[in-house]
Motif scaffolding. Sequence first.
Motif, PDB file in Angstrom:
ATOM      1  N   ILE A 219     -29.922 -30.135  -1.412  1.00  0.00           N
ATOM      2  CA  ILE A 219     -28.630 -29.665  -1.925  1.00  0.00           C
ATOM      3  C   ILE A 219     -28.238 -30.407  -3.196  1.00  0.00           C
ATOM      4  N   GLU A 220     -28.445 -31.705  -3.209  1.00  0.00           N
ATOM      5  CA  GLU A 220     -27.908 -32.527  -4.291  1.00  0.00           C
ATOM      6  C   GLU A 220     -28.877 -32.744  -5.456  1.00  0.00           C
ATOM      7  N   ILE A 221     -30.190 -32.660  -5.194  1.00  0.00           N
ATOM      8  CA  ILE A 221     -31.173 -32.938  -6.245  1.00  0.00           C
ATOM      9  C   ILE A 221     -31.981 -31.702  -6.615  1.00  0.00           C
ATOM     10  N   ILE A 222     -32.600 -31.060  -5.619  1.00  0.00           N
ATOM     11  CA  ILE A 222     -33.600 -30.035  -5.921  1.00  0.00           C
ATOM     12  C   ILE A 222     -32.973 -28.713  -6.357  1.00  0.00           C
ATOM     13  N   THR A 223     -32.046 -28.183  -5.578  1.00  0.00           N
ATOM     14  CA  THR A 223     -31.473 -26.858  -5.880  1.00  0.00           C
ATOM     15  C   THR A 223     -30.798 -26.798  -7.250  1.00  0.00           C
ATOM     16  N   PRO A 224     -30.005 -27.781  -7.652  1.00  0.00           N
ATOM     17  CA  PRO A 224     -29.395 -27.695  -8.987  1.00  0.00           C
ATOM     18  C   PRO A 224     -30.415 -27.609 -10.121  1.00  0.00           C
ATOM     19  N   VAL A 225     -31.511 -28.336  -9.986  1.00  0.00           N
ATOM     20  CA  VAL A 225     -32.548 -28.265 -11.014  1.00  0.00           C
ATOM     21  C   VAL A 225     -33.182 -26.875 -11.039  1.00  0.00           C
ATOM     22  N   LEU A 226     -33.488 -26.344  -9.869  1.00  0.00           N
ATOM     23  CA  LEU A 226     -34.109 -25.018  -9.811  1.00  0.00           C
ATOM     24  C   LEU A 226     -33.174 -23.954 -10.379  1.00  0.00           C
ATOM     25  N   ASP A 227     -31.897 -24.032 -10.051  1.00  0.00           N
ATOM     26  CA  ASP A 227     -30.941 -23.043 -10.569  1.00  0.00           C
ATOM     27  C   ASP A 227     -30.877 -23.096 -12.097  1.00  0.00           C
ATOM     28  N   ARG A 228     -30.891 -24.301 -12.643  1.00  0.00           N
ATOM     29  CA  ARG A 228     -30.804 -24.444 -14.101  1.00  0.00           C
ATOM     30  C   ARG A 228     -32.042 -23.866 -14.786  1.00  0.00           C
ATOM     31  N   LEU A 229     -33.219 -24.127 -14.221  1.00  0.00           N
ATOM     32  CA  LEU A 229     -34.445 -23.627 -14.836  1.00  0.00           C
ATOM     33  C   LEU A 229     -34.637 -22.129 -14.605  1.00  0.00           C
ATOM     34  N   ARG A 230     -34.159 -21.638 -13.481  1.00  0.00           N
ATOM     35  CA  ARG A 230     -34.192 -20.176 -13.260  1.00  0.00           C
ATOM     36  C   ARG A 230     -33.357 -19.463 -14.325  1.00  0.00           C
ATOM     37  N   ALA A 231     -32.248 -20.070 -14.682  1.00  0.00           N
ATOM     38  CA  ALA A 231     -31.384 -19.461 -15.703  1.00  0.00           C
ATOM     39  C   ALA A 231     -32.078 -19.369 -17.059  1.00  0.00           C
ATOM     40  N   GLU A 232     -33.086 -20.226 -17.263  1.00  0.00           N
ATOM     41  CA  GLU A 232     -33.872 -20.183 -18.500  1.00  0.00           C
ATOM     42  C   GLU A 232     -35.014 -19.174 -18.415  1.00  0.00           C
ATOM     43  N   GLY A 233     -35.246 -18.616 -17.221  1.00  0.00           N
ATOM     44  CA  GLY A 233     -36.285 -17.606 -17.074  1.00  0.00           C
ATOM     45  C   GLY A 233     -37.507 -18.025 -16.288  1.00  0.00           C
ATOM     46  N   MET A 234     -37.549 -19.258 -15.774  1.00  0.00           N
ATOM     47  CA  MET A 234     -38.694 -19.676 -14.970  1.00  0.00           C
ATOM     48  C   MET A 234     -38.682 -18.968 -13.622  1.00  0.00           C
ATOM     49  N   SER A 235     -39.877 -18.625 -13.150  1.00  0.00           N
ATOM     50  CA  SER A 235     -40.024 -17.994 -11.838  1.00  0.00           C
ATOM     51  C   SER A 235     -40.224 -19.080 -10.788  1.00  0.00           C
ATOM     52  N   LEU A 236     -39.130 -19.432 -10.096  1.00  0.00           N
ATOM     53  CA  LEU A 236     -39.136 -20.532  -9.136  1.00  0.00           C
ATOM     54  C   LEU A 236     -38.630 -20.061  -7.788  1.00  0.00           C
ATOM     55  N   SER A 237     -39.312 -20.465  -6.730  1.00  0.00           N
ATOM     56  CA  SER A 237     -38.825 -20.218  -5.373  1.00  0.00           C
ATOM     57  C   SER A 237     -38.654 -21.549  -4.667  1.00  0.00           C
ATOM     58  N   GLY A 238     -37.597 -21.646  -3.869  1.00  0.00           N
ATOM     59  CA  GLY A 238     -37.364 -22.887  -3.142  1.00  0.00           C
ATOM     60  C   GLY A 238     -35.939 -23.381  -3.297  1.00  0.00           C
ATOM     61  N   PRO A 239     -35.678 -24.546  -2.721  1.00  0.00           N
ATOM     62  CA  PRO A 239     -36.616 -25.394  -1.987  1.00  0.00           C
ATOM     63  C   PRO A 239     -37.041 -24.776  -0.660  1.00  0.00           C
ATOM     64  N   LEU A 240     -38.342 -24.866  -0.382  1.00  0.00           N
ATOM     65  CA  LEU A 240     -38.936 -24.228   0.777  1.00  0.00           C
ATOM     66  C   LEU A 240     -39.336 -25.272   1.816  1.00  0.00           C
ATOM     67  N   SER A 241     -39.365 -24.860   3.056  1.00  0.00           N
ATOM     68  CA  SER A 241     -39.854 -25.728   4.117  1.00  0.00           C
ATOM     69  C   SER A 241     -41.358 -25.896   3.949  1.00  0.00           C
ATOM     70  N   ALA A 242     -41.806 -27.133   3.788  1.00  0.00           N
ATOM     71  CA  ALA A 242     -43.214 -27.375   3.476  1.00  0.00           C
ATOM     72  C   ALA A 242     -44.149 -26.908   4.585  1.00  0.00           C
ATOM     73  N   ASP A 243     -43.662 -26.833   5.825  1.00  0.00           N
ATOM     74  CA  ASP A 243     -44.561 -26.459   6.916  1.00  0.00           C
ATOM     75  C   ASP A 243     -44.872 -24.967   6.958  1.00  0.00           C
ATOM     76  N   THR A 244     -44.228 -24.177   6.090  1.00  0.00           N
ATOM     77  CA  THR A 244     -44.526 -22.742   6.052  1.00  0.00           C
ATOM     78  C   THR A 244     -45.034 -22.287   4.685  1.00  0.00           C
ATOM     79  N   MET A 245     -45.397 -23.225   3.830  1.00  0.00           N
ATOM     80  CA  MET A 245     -45.769 -22.873   2.450  1.00  0.00           C
ATOM     81  C   MET A 245     -47.250 -22.630   2.229  1.00  0.00           C
ATOM     82  N   PHE A 246     -48.095 -23.059   3.168  1.00  0.00           N
ATOM     83  CA  PHE A 246     -49.507 -23.152   2.818  1.00  0.00           C
ATOM     84  C   PHE A 246     -50.431 -22.227   3.605  1.00  0.00           C
ATOM     85  N   HIS A 247     -49.891 -21.347   4.434  1.00  0.00           N
ATOM     86  CA  HIS A 247     -50.770 -20.357   5.068  1.00  0.00           C
ATOM     87  C   HIS A 247     -51.115 -19.284   4.046  1.00  0.00           C
ATOM     88  N   ALA A 248     -52.123 -18.488   4.342  1.00  0.00           N
ATOM     89  CA  ALA A 248     -52.700 -17.579   3.348  1.00  0.00           C
ATOM     90  C   ALA A 248     -51.684 -16.602   2.772  1.00  0.00           C
TER      91      ALA A 248
END
Length: 326
Positions: A219-248
């Motif tokens: 809430i305090e570190i990751i999401t604000p950064v992602l929101d700011r960079l998304r506004a610039e046009g970066m394709s970002l998803s997250g923050p995601l639960s790491a235990d569900t990120m790596f299946h095929a």
Amino acid sequence: MITPAALTMGDPSGICGEIGVAAWQKRPEGMDFFWVADPDWVRTHTEPAGVAVRVISDPAEATGANALPVLPCPLAAPAVPGQPDPANAAAIIASIERAVALCRTGQASAVVTNPINKKGLKDGAGFAFPGHTEFLAHLAGVQRSVMMLTAPELRVVPVTIHVALEAVKATLTPALLEETLRIAHAALRTDFGLANPRIAVAGLNPHAGEGGAMGREEIEIITPVLDRLRAEGMSLSGPLSADTMFHARARDGYDVAVCMYHDQALIPIKTLNFDAGVNVTLGLPFIRTSPDHGTAYDIAGQGLAQPTSLIEALRLAHHMATKRAA
């Protein structure tokens, strides 16, 4: 035309000699490289394999070479498999420095680093860096570089790298996360040819903090950064639960996974493909790749070492050089 890649000597008491010769024998056509190493040490590995060596003075001599090209970097002491010698630390470091210098002048297309033992370099030559990544950033004169591990199944980038787990929380800052994302995004465009890279970002805590119930870093570190960079046009998803990120099925949805700490990134990629993983340093003014394994002293000299990761590192370096040239 792409110039040859420079392969560093690495620790001569590990498996570097074995995998270097095997990589030369199995290299794809047109993938030229030369070895910055001690010719006598190289010959101890080429002669049993029936491979010819050509000592060169100019990297251009490696283009189209039929014999393994070696640019001399002499060792101070004979290399004994499985028994690292601090006396050779200076030569190991000099090999890296020479490869970088040749790359920066355009005489080499990339630096491909063989494995080193950081403690051995510290004991023998006062090596003051946690690893290759930090040393290469120093040689390049950049404040920050980013480590990426890549295999056919997955690419990962850890935001914090060689720090103790208890130090991750203090090390993970909005500025560090943003810089990592920007460097990774730019490299995926320039060196991997992805016009709009899709980046999946892991949370720090279990279940990505579960709305603050398991931690507030999302809430305090990751999401604000992602929101700011998304506004610039970066394709970002997250923050995601790491235990569900790596299946095929999840991996199909992104081009790289950015993780908050070392093992969160490296465990999945090494589990998926231990032999073919490649370490890439992003954010440098030159290309650097490396096999994703260590010196393997325990099997050195026994004919058991697998060259797959080094071959993939050389292949990727050539691919990145081609993309960068374009």
